[in-house]
Design an enzyme around this catalytic site. Structure first.
Site, mmCIF file in Angstrom:
data_model
loop_
_atom_site.group_PDB
_atom_site.id
_atom_site.type_symbol
_atom_site.label_atom_id
_atom_site.label_comp_id
_atom_site.label_asym_id
_atom_site.label_seq_id
_atom_site.Cartn_x
_atom_site.Cartn_y
_atom_site.Cartn_z
ATOM 1 N N LYS A 1 -13.277 31.273 20.852
ATOM 2 C CA LYS A 1 -14.446 32.072 21.089
ATOM 3 C C LYS A 1 -14.263 33.726 20.965
ATOM 4 C CE LYS A 1 -12.300 32.315 25.786
ATOM 5 N NZ LYS A 1 -11.236 31.322 25.485
ATOM 6 N N ARG B 1 -13.133 34.717 34.604
ATOM 7 C CA ARG B 1 -12.474 34.032 34.110
ATOM 8 C C ARG B 1 -12.322 33.036 35.712
ATOM 9 N NH1 ARG B 1 -9.397 34.493 29.133
ATOM 10 N NH2 ARG B 1 -7.861 33.272 28.667
ATOM 11 N N ARG C 1 -1.628 28.728 15.700
ATOM 12 C CA ARG C 1 -2.761 30.307 15.305
ATOM 13 C C ARG C 1 -2.134 31.053 15.009
ATOM 14 N NH1 ARG C 1 -7.054 31.701 20.123
ATOM 15 N NH2 ARG C 1 -5.027 31.791 20.948
ATOM 16 N N ARG D 1 1.142 34.872 18.874
ATOM 17 C CA ARG D 1 0.864 35.858 20.531
ATOM 18 C C ARG D 1 2.508 34.987 21.213
ATOM 19 N NH1 ARG D 1 -4.951 35.179 22.386
ATOM 20 N NH2 ARG D 1 -4.029 34.515 23.482
ATOM 21 N N ARG E 1 -2.284 26.835 30.537
ATOM 22 C CA ARG E 1 -3.094 27.862 30.103
ATOM 23 C C ARG E 1 -4.338 26.507 30.110
ATOM 24 N NH1 ARG E 1 -2.025 30.530 24.692
ATOM 25 N NH2 ARG E 1 -4.512 31.142 24.504
HETATM 26 P P1 ADP Z 1 -7.162 32.570 25.367
HETATM 27 O O1 ADP Z 1 -8.443 32.760 25.918
HETATM 28 O O2 ADP Z 1 -6.893 31.982 23.965
HETATM 29 O O3 ADP Z 1 -5.894 32.059 26.262
HETATM 30 P P2 ADP Z 1 -7.089 35.463 25.908
HETATM 31 O O4 ADP Z 1 -6.994 36.939 25.361
HETATM 32 O O5 ADP Z 1 -8.391 34.950 25.989
HETATM 33 O O6 ADP Z 1 -6.770 34.119 25.427
HETATM 34 O O7 ADP Z 1 -6.395 35.955 27.269
HETATM 35 C C1 ADP Z 1 -4.501 35.865 27.273
HETATM 36 C C2 ADP Z 1 -4.700 35.990 28.756
HETATM 37 O O8 ADP Z 1 -4.938 36.932 29.132
HETATM 38 C C3 ADP Z 1 -5.057 34.847 29.514
HETATM 39 O O9 ADP Z 1 -3.769 33.767 29.388
HETATM 40 C C4 ADP Z 1 -4.313 35.728 30.576
HETATM 41 O O10 ADP Z 1 -3.052 35.656 31.628
HETATM 42 C C5 ADP Z 1 -4.973 37.257 30.361
HETATM 43 N N1 ADP Z 1 -6.674 37.122 30.758
HETATM 44 C C6 ADP Z 1 -7.023 37.899 29.896
HETATM 45 N N2 ADP Z 1 -8.666 37.645 30.344
HETATM 46 C C7 ADP Z 1 -8.592 38.033 32.056
HETATM 47 C C8 ADP Z 1 -8.768 37.809 33.507
HETATM 48 N N3 ADP Z 1 -10.360 37.906 33.194
HETATM 49 N N4 ADP Z 1 -8.487 37.420 34.640
HETATM 50 C C9 ADP Z 1 -7.362 37.149 34.578
HETATM 51 N N5 ADP Z 1 -6.366 36.664 33.489
HETATM 52 C C10 ADP Z 1 -7.119 37.232 32.013
#
Ligand code: ADP
Length: 219
Positions: free
Chosen positions: A13, A88, A127, A161, A172
Site C-alpha cells: 500500500k 481500518r 522489508r 520496523r 496484524r
Molecule cells: P501495514 O499496512 O504494513 O500494517 P501501517 O504503517 O499502515 O502498516 O500501520 C502500522 C500500525 O499502525 C498498525 O498495525 C496499527 O497499529 C497502526 N495503525 C495505522 N493506521 C491505523 C488505523 N487507521 N487505526 C488504528 N491503528 C492504525
C-alpha cells in the site's frame, strides 16, 4: 479524487500510494506514517500509539480518527487525497463518511490490493524502510539496495520496523481479517470497490491500479 487504499499488511500500500499520489497530484495520507512520525518526535499521541503498534493491534479509534481528521483538514487535502491505512475498521469508515458528508463530499473509489497470505509474510519479514522517507522501501531478497543498509534513492539509513517481526505480522493479518476486511463489504455496498492483484513488479501494479481507477471514474 478521494481514494481509499485497502489491503493486508505487506500488500504494498505504501509503495503504491506514493506513486499513485504523485500521478494523481493528491497528498498521500498514511496513518501508519503519521503514528511513526509522532513516535519519533516523542509526542503524547506517539506515546499512546506505540504499544498498540508494536503488538500489531489497532490504535484506539478515539486517537486515530482525530489524527486522521486533522490531517484531512490541511489545505493540501482540500482537492482530494489518497488514504493509506485509514479507515481500518467499520467504525472508522463510518466516521470518515460522516466527515465527508458534513462537507458534501464523497469518496470516488476504494482500491483493494489483493495478495496471498504466504506472500505477505515473506514480504514483511524482509522489508527494510528508509529513515528519511517511508516511500523508499526495499526487500533483502526481492528488491535489495545496492549497498546493504543504505537507501538507493537518498542515502538514508535503512531499518526494519518494530512491528515487522514474523510474530507481529501474524497478529496484524488476523486484525486485518477480523476488523479491516469488513470495510470492503461496507464500501462494496456503496459500489466503490475496485480490486486488483498486488502481485508482480511494482510498476505493473501501479499501472493496473491507474487503469482500475480510471475505469471506476468513468463508470
Ligand atoms: P501495514 O499496512 O504494513 O500494517 P501501517 O504503517 O499502515 O502498516 O500501520 C502500522 C500500525 O499502525 C498498525 O498495525 C496499527 O497499529 C497502526 N495503525 C495505522 N493506521 C491505523 C488505523 N487507521 N487505526 C488504528 N491503528 C492504525
Amino acid at each position: 479524487m478521494r481514494i481509499v487504499l485497502v489491503g493486508p499488511p505487506g500488500a504494498g500500500k505504501g509503495t503504491q500510494a506514493a506513486y499513485l499520489a504523485r500521478n494523481l497530484s493528491i497528498p498521500h495520507i498514511s496513518t501508519g506514517d503519521l503514528f511513526r512520525a509522532n513516535i519519533s518526535q516523542g509526542t503524547d499521541l506517539g506515546k499512546q500509539a506505540r504499544a498498540y503498534m508494536d503488538a500489531g493491534r489497532l490504535v484506539p479509534d478515539e486517537v486515530t480518527i482525530g489524527m486522521a481528521r486533522d490531517r484531512m483538514a490541511q489545505p493540501d487535502a482540500a482537492g482530494g487525497f489518497l488514504l493509506d491505512g485509514f479507515p481500518r475498521n467499520v467504525g472508522q469508515a463510518e466516521a470518515l463518511d460522516e466527515m465527508l458528508r458534513s462537507e458534501s463530499l464523497k469518496l470516488d473509489a476504494v482500491l483493494d490490493l489483493e495478495v496471498p497470505e504466504d506472500e505477505v509474510v515473506k514480504r514483511i519479514a524482509g522489508r527494510r524502510i528508509c529513515r528519511n522517507d517511508s516511500a523508499h522501501v526495499f526487500h533483502v531478497t526481492y528488491n535489495p539496495p545496492k549497498a546493504e543498509g543504505v537507501c538507493d534513492a537518498c542515502g538514508g539509513e535503512l531499518y526494519q520496523r518494530d512491528d515487522d517481526t514474523e510474530e507481529t505480522v501474524r497478529t496484524r493479518l488476523e486484525v486485518y481479517h477480523t476488523q479491516t476486511e469488513p470495510i470492503i463489504d461496507y464500501y462494496r455496498a456503496q459500489g466503490l470497490v475496485v480490486t486488483i492483484s498486488a502481485l508482480g513488479k511494482v510498476t505493473d501494479v501501479t499501472e493496473r491500479a491507474m487503469e482500475a481507477l480510471e475505469k471506476s471514474d468513468e463508470g
